[in-house]
Design a protein around this motif. Structure first.
Motif, PDB file in Angstrom:
ATOM      1  N   GLU A   1       0.835  -1.188   0.000  1.00  0.00           N
ATOM      2  CA  GLU A   1       0.000   0.000   0.000  1.00  0.00           C
ATOM      3  C   GLU A   1       0.875   1.244   0.000  1.00  0.00           C
ATOM      4  N   LYS A   2       0.385   2.272  -0.623  1.00  0.00           N
ATOM      5  CA  LYS A   2       1.090   3.549  -0.640  1.00  0.00           C
ATOM      6  C   LYS A   2       1.443   3.968   0.782  1.00  0.00           C
ATOM      7  N   GLY A   3       2.694   4.399   0.948  1.00  0.00           N
ATOM      8  CA  GLY A   3       3.143   4.854   2.250  1.00  0.00           C
ATOM      9  C   GLY A   3       3.898   3.818   3.065  1.00  0.00           C
TER      10      GLY A   3
ATOM     11  N   ARG B   1       8.217   4.769   2.428  1.00  0.00           N
ATOM     12  CA  ARG B   1       7.009   5.557   2.104  1.00  0.00           C
ATOM     13  C   ARG B   1       6.707   5.433   0.617  1.00  0.00           C
ATOM     14  N   THR B   2       6.462   4.224   0.167  1.00  0.00           N
ATOM     15  CA  THR B   2       6.282   3.953  -1.261  1.00  0.00           C
ATOM     16  C   THR B   2       5.182   4.804  -1.872  1.00  0.00           C
ATOM     17  N   GLN B   3       5.422   5.158  -3.129  1.00  0.00           N
ATOM     18  CA  GLN B   3       4.467   5.914  -3.936  1.00  0.00           C
ATOM     19  C   GLN B   3       4.065   5.073  -5.145  1.00  0.00           C
ATOM     20  N   GLN B   4       2.948   5.419  -5.768  1.00  0.00           N
ATOM     21  CA  GLN B   4       2.478   4.643  -6.916  1.00  0.00           C
ATOM     22  C   GLN B   4       3.496   4.665  -8.057  1.00  0.00           C
ATOM     23  N   GLU B   5       4.220   5.761  -8.197  1.00  0.00           N
ATOM     24  CA  GLU B   5       5.206   5.825  -9.284  1.00  0.00           C
ATOM     25  C   GLU B   5       6.412   4.915  -9.038  1.00  0.00           C
ATOM     26  N   ASP B   6       6.490   4.313  -7.839  1.00  0.00           N
ATOM     27  CA  ASP B   6       7.569   3.356  -7.569  1.00  0.00           C
ATOM     28  C   ASP B   6       7.242   1.985  -8.153  1.00  0.00           C
ATOM     29  N   SER B   7       6.020   1.788  -8.605  1.00  0.00           N
ATOM     30  CA  SER B   7       5.641   0.502  -9.206  1.00  0.00           C
ATOM     31  C   SER B   7       6.527   0.227 -10.420  1.00  0.00           C
TER      32      SER B   7
ATOM     33  N   VAL C   1       2.521  -0.820  -6.153  1.00  0.00           N
ATOM     34  CA  VAL C   1       2.104   0.054  -5.051  1.00  0.00           C
ATOM     35  C   VAL C   1       0.673   0.503  -5.323  1.00  0.00           C
TER      36      VAL C   1
END
Lengths: 114, 115
Positions: free
Chosen positions: B14-16, B81-87, B114
């Protein structure tokens, strides 16, 4: 301008056809030029390697480098369905030590139709 | 012999949240690279390790990304703190130091999603 440009369009060819792929690059310091093959859900594997300008042939595969034009090519003769994969061009500065990070093109998805 | 291995093969988060990705290079390979492959993009260099030298972190996209390597073995890539753009697919490669040809052997990658 990206360091390495590779038109990422997919390519479908009939079995037995010649596949032609190419990349251009902007950094004239690149010395080592490679083509990697990547099957779905796998890591890239080295297919061809060329140092500086010239041609190299390995079976059905031929790699060409033209440093004066900053242009590299890969040709696959008598293409087979097993050649269906994504082909990535890559290049590096080379050298015995230090960061030899590879600069990659976006890749071409090739489908060889039986 | 065994090639480069990576774990997990897939990770959905999940994001974050923070994630940790692992790479086991080929035994004897002193050089280790991390790359990221986003959909429709070429592989992007992230970080380079060589023996006990300080790593080259010049490719890390933000300070949320960090990596460690224990001597000349396992490496972990951490994204905080993962973000969607890290996918993306995160690929690890190893090579022999002093190999002019610098053939890099890639692992199968970790596919990070993510949400």
């Amino acid at each position: 301008q990206k360091e390495v440009e590779q038109d990422p369009g997919p390519l479908s060819v009939p079995e037995g056809a010649i596949v032609s792929l190419n990349c251009t690059y902007s950094n004239s310091a690149f010395q080592y030029f490679m083509w990697y093959r990547q099957y779905s859900r796998k890591g890239p594997e080295l297919l061809m390697y060329t140092y500086s300008s010239g041609n190299k042939e390995d079976g059905r595969f031929t790699a060409q480098v033209d440093k004066s034009s900053k242009y590299i090519s890969l040709f696959i003769r008598d293409s087979q369905p097993s050649d269906s994969a994504t082909y990535l061009c890559a290049m590096s500065l080379g050298g015995f030590y230090g960061n030899n990070r590879l600069a990659f093109g976006k890749g071409n998805q090739v489908v060889v139709i039986p | 012999g065994a090639g480069v291995s990576q774990s997990p093969s897939n990770k959905v988060t999940e994001k974050g949240k923070d994630v940790e990705l692992r790479c086991d290079p080929i035994s004897g390979h002193t050089a280790l690279y991390w790359y990221r492959q986003r959909l429709g993009q070429g592989l992007e260099f992230l970080i380079y390790f060589q023996g006990n030298s300080a790593p080259d972190k010049s490719g890390l996209p933000s300070d949320r990304f960090s990596a460690e390597r224990t001597g000349e073995s396992v490496s972990t890539l951490t994204i905080q703190r993962t973000q969607q753009e890290d996918s993306a697919v995160y690929l690890c490669a190893s090579s022999l130091s002093g190999d002019l040809r610098n053939e890099q052997f890639f692992g199968p990658g970790t596919r990070l999603t993510v949400l």
